[in-house]
Design a protein around this motif. Structure first.
Motif, short mmCIF file in Angstrom:
data_model
loop_
_atom_site.label_atom_id
_atom_site.label_comp_id
_atom_site.label_asym_id
_atom_site.label_seq_id
_atom_site.Cartn_x
_atom_site.Cartn_y
_atom_site.Cartn_z
N VAL A 245 0.84 -1.19 0.00
CA VAL A 245 0.00 0.00 0.00
C VAL A 245 0.88 1.25 0.00
CG1 VAL A 245 -1.77 1.28 1.28
CG2 VAL A 245 -1.81 -1.22 1.24
N ASP A 246 0.51 2.20 -0.82
CA ASP A 246 1.22 3.50 -0.89
C ASP A 246 2.70 3.33 -1.22
OD1 ASP A 246 -1.14 4.79 -0.20
OD2 ASP A 246 -0.73 4.60 1.95
N GLN A 247 3.01 2.35 -2.05
CA GLN A 247 4.37 2.15 -2.52
C GLN A 247 4.34 1.95 -4.03
OE1 GLN A 247 6.65 -0.91 -0.48
NE2 GLN A 247 5.50 -0.58 1.41
N PRO A 248 5.34 2.48 -4.73
CA PRO A 248 5.39 2.25 -6.18
C PRO A 248 5.66 0.78 -6.49
CG PRO A 248 7.42 3.26 -5.42
CD PRO A 248 6.48 3.27 -4.24
N ALA A 249 5.25 0.36 -7.67
CA ALA A 249 5.49 -1.02 -8.08
C ALA A 249 6.99 -1.26 -8.20
CB ALA A 249 4.81 -1.30 -9.40
N HIS A 250 7.46 -2.39 -7.63
CA HIS A 250 8.88 -2.73 -7.69
C HIS A 250 9.08 -3.84 -8.73
CE1 HIS A 250 9.97 -0.38 -4.12
NE2 HIS A 250 8.86 -0.84 -3.57
N TYR A 251 9.68 -3.49 -9.85
CA TYR A 251 9.97 -4.50 -10.87
C TYR A 251 11.28 -4.15 -11.57
CZ TYR A 251 7.89 -0.99 -13.98
OH TYR A 251 7.60 0.17 -14.65
N GLU A 252 11.92 -5.19 -12.05
CA GLU A 252 13.22 -5.02 -12.71
C GLU A 252 13.24 -5.91 -13.96
OE1 GLU A 252 17.97 -6.10 -12.02
OE2 GLU A 252 16.46 -6.53 -10.46
N ALA A 253 13.40 -5.28 -15.11
CA ALA A 253 13.48 -6.02 -16.37
C ALA A 253 14.94 -6.12 -16.81
CB ALA A 253 12.66 -5.31 -17.44
N TYR A 254 15.33 -7.31 -17.25
CA TYR A 254 16.70 -7.51 -17.70
C TYR A 254 16.76 -8.69 -18.68
CZ TYR A 254 16.70 -11.29 -14.25
OH TYR A 254 16.39 -12.42 -13.54
N MET A 255 17.84 -8.74 -19.43
CA MET A 255 18.06 -9.83 -20.39
C MET A 255 19.07 -10.82 -19.80
SD MET A 255 16.10 -9.13 -22.98
CE MET A 255 16.73 -10.26 -24.25
N SER A 256 18.84 -12.10 -20.02
CA SER A 256 19.76 -13.14 -19.57
C SER A 256 19.76 -14.27 -20.59
CB SER A 256 19.35 -13.66 -18.19
OG SER A 256 20.18 -14.72 -17.78
N ARG A 257 20.92 -14.54 -21.17
CA ARG A 257 21.07 -15.58 -22.17
C ARG A 257 20.06 -15.46 -23.31
NH1 ARG A 257 22.05 -20.98 -18.37
NH2 ARG A 257 23.93 -20.18 -17.30
N GLY A 258 19.87 -14.22 -23.72
CA GLY A 258 18.98 -13.95 -24.85
C GLY A 258 17.51 -14.02 -24.53
N GLU A 259 17.15 -14.10 -23.23
CA GLU A 259 15.75 -14.16 -22.85
C GLU A 259 15.40 -12.97 -21.97
OE1 GLU A 259 14.76 -18.93 -22.66
OE2 GLU A 259 15.69 -17.98 -20.91
N GLN A 260 14.19 -12.47 -22.18
CA GLN A 260 13.71 -11.34 -21.38
C GLN A 260 13.20 -11.86 -20.03
OE1 GLN A 260 13.22 -7.69 -22.35
NE2 GLN A 260 13.34 -7.86 -20.12
N HIS A 261 13.70 -11.24 -18.94
CA HIS A 261 13.28 -11.58 -17.59
C HIS A 261 12.71 -10.33 -16.91
CE1 HIS A 261 15.54 -15.53 -16.93
NE2 HIS A 261 15.89 -15.14 -18.16
N VAL A 262 11.78 -10.57 -15.97
CA VAL A 262 11.31 -9.49 -15.10
C VAL A 262 11.17 -10.05 -13.69
CG1 VAL A 262 9.46 -7.87 -14.55
CG2 VAL A 262 10.06 -8.29 -16.94
N LYS A 263 11.70 -9.33 -12.71
CA LYS A 263 11.48 -9.67 -11.31
C LYS A 263 10.52 -8.66 -10.73
CE LYS A 263 15.50 -12.38 -9.93
NZ LYS A 263 16.59 -12.52 -8.93
N PHE A 264 9.45 -9.16 -10.13
CA PHE A 264 8.38 -8.30 -9.64
C PHE A 264 8.17 -8.59 -8.15
CE2 PHE A 264 3.54 -7.56 -9.64
CZ PHE A 264 3.69 -6.19 -9.44
N SER A 265 8.28 -7.55 -7.32
CA SER A 265 8.16 -7.71 -5.87
C SER A 265 6.71 -7.56 -5.43
CB SER A 265 9.02 -6.68 -5.14
OG SER A 265 10.40 -6.91 -5.39
#
Length: 366
Positions: A245-265
């Motif tokens: 609540v009352d916090q911005p969305a925490h996510y991190e997009a990155y590439m690894s071994r040619g694949e798109q990844h996203v980590k979402f808290s």
């Protein structure tokens, strides 16, 4: 770190698909069948030990399988939503859509065993109830483990960092919202925080199909707008995951071994594993009943095992219901849920039988 700290649970309910048929083999069906196979083997041993016709076990098994399935299905339909099913009787036979009630299965078994005993003069109704009681809890343990593999019949939130986060619905939500997502996994920790007890930080890692590259604007829209709206819209997700609540969305997009990844808290909501509570209780009941039968069957009166079984089983069921979600929303308006109300007469039957069968048929040796 403690033995009972949060576990994130998200197995597929399907084990594999049968080649050529395209039909999946599911954990629940396999464990349901395994329960009856184990019960049948124990009954072979019991019949052989008591000089009964072992071939009768096959007929007994058939009676019980049909009785449990039909009784459990009818019990669910008539106990929990009679108006709907009586208005739509065809829906009753759709057992593949889920919906079985253990109380209905128990009633079905009592009827089936009465019919079975009438065809076997050497096996009275109470005698067969005593023996079947031993294996019934074994079947119950397997069925509840199957429920656990299905992530169904979930418990209430623990309000602490201990418990199970049933994450299967979360995984399904992400793959439905974006078909480009190939893999969803979970881990503890992350940037999300909460001051509310029972909301524990965890991360969701999304792996996209090879060749997918996310655009910043679309990613921002997905995680800051689409996901918050979807949590309440998709069935069962809000019970297991929430956003800070009352916090911005925490996510991190990155590439690894040619694949798109996203980590979402996000914040996970640990719950009581009601299915495992019942499975463990059933295993203990099996050990108790089997021990009494093996060591003391010559001393106890007929009906003692069945009476003890009914008292233990429905006491356990009544108690565990306090840690489980109601099956239907209307149950919240009554002091006890339907499972507890149905357990009371079953318990009382057990008490009556136990009292009548109390004592020994002969004196114990000193």
């Amino acid at each position: 770190m403690t033995l009972f700290e949060m576990i994130i649970w998200s197995p597929s309910p399907e084990i594999f698909t049968i080649p050529g048929l395209g039909h999946p083999v599911r954990w629940y069906g396999l464990l349901f069948a395994l329960g009856f196979i184990l019960a049948q083997q124990v009954m072979y041993w019991i019949f052989k030990s008591e000089n009964k016709n072992v071939k009768d076990v096959d007929q007994l098994t058939m009676y019980l399988v049909i009785a449990v399935v039909v009784g459990a299905r009818l019990g669910h339909c008539l106990f929990y939503n009679p108006g709907y099913y009586l208005s739509n009787p065809f829906e009753i036979i759709k057992i593949w859509e889920g919906g079985l009630a253990s109380h209905g299965g128990a009633i079905g078994m009592l009827v089936a065993l009465y019919l079975y005993s009438r065809k076997h003069a050497d096996q009275s109704y109470m005698w067969i109830l005593d023996r079947v009681a031993i294996v019934t809890v074994l079947v119950g343990a397997c069925i509840r483990i199957g429920n656990f593999m299905n992530s169904e019949i979930i418990g209430l939130p623990t309000g602490s960092e201990n418990g199970i986060v049933f994450a299967r619905s979360i995984e399904d939500m992400f793959t439905r919202l974006d078909p480009r997502i190939e893999e969803v996994s979970f881990e503890k920790g992350g940037e999300a925080t909460s001051t509310s007890p029972g909301e524990i930080p965890m991360q969701i890692e999304l792996v996209y199909k090879r060749g997918v590259e996310l655009q910043e604007d679309n990613t921002k829209l997905f995680f800051e707008t689409t996901i918050p709206r979807a949590i309440d819209r998709y069935y069962g997700v809000a019970e297991h995951m929430t956003l800070p609540v009352d916090q911005p969305a925490h996510y991190e997009a990155y590439m690894s071994r040619g694949e798109q990844h996203v980590k979402f808290s996000v914040l996970g909501i640990p719950r009581h594993p009601g299915q495992l509570y019942e499975a463990i209780a059933c295993i203990f009941m099996f050990l108790i009943l089997a021990h009494i039968w093996y060591h003391h069957r010559m001393q106890i009166k007929t009906g003692f095992l069945f009476g003890l079984f009914m008292v233990m089983l429905w006491s356990e069921r009544f108690t565990v219901e306090f840690f489980k979600e109601n099956q239907e929303a209307w149950e919240a308006s009554i002091p006890l849920n339907m499972g507890q109300w149905l357990s009371v007469p079953m318990f009382l039957i057990g008490v009556v039988v136990l009292v009548k069968s109390w004592g020994f048929t002969q004196k114990k040796e000193m």
